[in-house]
Design an enzyme around this catalytic site. Structure first.
Site, short mmCIF file in Angstrom:
data_model
loop_
_atom_site.label_atom_id
_atom_site.label_comp_id
_atom_site.label_asym_id
_atom_site.label_seq_id
_atom_site.Cartn_x
_atom_site.Cartn_y
_atom_site.Cartn_z
N GLU A 78 -80.02 -39.07 -22.54
CA GLU A 78 -78.48 -39.52 -21.86
C GLU A 78 -78.42 -40.73 -21.94
O GLU A 78 -77.23 -41.37 -22.35
CB GLU A 78 -78.65 -38.99 -20.55
CG GLU A 78 -78.78 -37.63 -20.14
CD GLU A 78 -80.32 -37.20 -19.72
OE1 GLU A 78 -81.09 -37.49 -20.66
OE2 GLU A 78 -80.46 -36.21 -18.75
N CYS A 106 -82.14 -36.24 -14.97
CA CYS A 106 -82.95 -37.03 -13.94
C CYS A 106 -82.14 -38.07 -12.85
O CYS A 106 -81.22 -38.41 -13.16
CB CYS A 106 -84.30 -37.72 -14.42
SG CYS A 106 -83.63 -39.29 -15.29
N CYS A 109 -80.93 -41.19 -14.99
CA CYS A 109 -79.60 -40.92 -15.73
C CYS A 109 -78.46 -40.50 -15.19
O CYS A 109 -77.28 -40.87 -15.49
CB CYS A 109 -79.99 -39.80 -16.70
SG CYS A 109 -81.54 -40.06 -17.95
#
Length: 169
Positions: A78, A106, A109
């Site tokens: 990402e 996560c 990100c």
């Protein structure tokens, strides 16, 4: 970039016929492109996560995990895709863009996604262990104008992860 120039650039993007969605280019189509990126990560010995950022039908950027290659814990798919999209558009915000990522982002990100002001986030499979929801629970972690779709090609994304981690055992 000054606000007036930024608005002019966004108007140009929105009204460019290259950025309009072509029938048949669905979330599944773009998730398949993200899965192709994830397979690149798998082949390189990285956790197989891939990301694509689009505006309309145009792919602005691609990324896959490069944590091991770059020896950088922040080199998630990402983050790489976002950085490339910012550079390509010359903007720090992506209000007309959609992020397709094979696995739930996560927390790190998710923060980057929040600040980039994406229009949409689409992910394939949930990540119970490392996904943002482990920390955020029911709180909405994205920008208020961001919409979310999940479970797109869930089985393909989760089987790629399973295959990767089984190969490491």
């Amino acid at each position: 970039m000054k606000k007036k120039a930024w608005k002019a650039r966004q108007y140009k993007i929105r009204n460019n016929p290259l950025f309009r969605l072509i029938p048949g280019m669905t979330d599944e189509y773009f998730m398949r492109l993200a899965l192709a990126e994830a397979r690149k990560a798998f082949a390189a010995g990285e956790v197989p996560v891939g990301a694509i950022i689009t505006v309309g039908e145009q792919v602005l950027s691609r990324g896959h995990n490069m944590v091991e290659k770059l020896n950088d814990a922040t080199a998630h798919a990402e983050m790489i895709a976002l950085t490339s999209a910012f550079e390509r558009l010359g903007s720090k915000y992506l209000p007309d863009a959609t992020l397709y990522v094979t696995v739930e982002p996560c927390l790190m990100c998710t923060g980057a996604i929040y600040w980039s002001k994406l229009a949409r986030v689409v992910w394939g499979t949930d990540d119970e262990k490392n996904g943002h929801r482990r920390i955020t629970c029911d709180a909405w972690p994205f920008h208020p104008k961001t919409s979310l779709s999940k479970g797109i090609l869930d089985e393909e994304a989760s089987s790629l992860l399973r295959e990767f981690f089984q190969s490491k055992r």
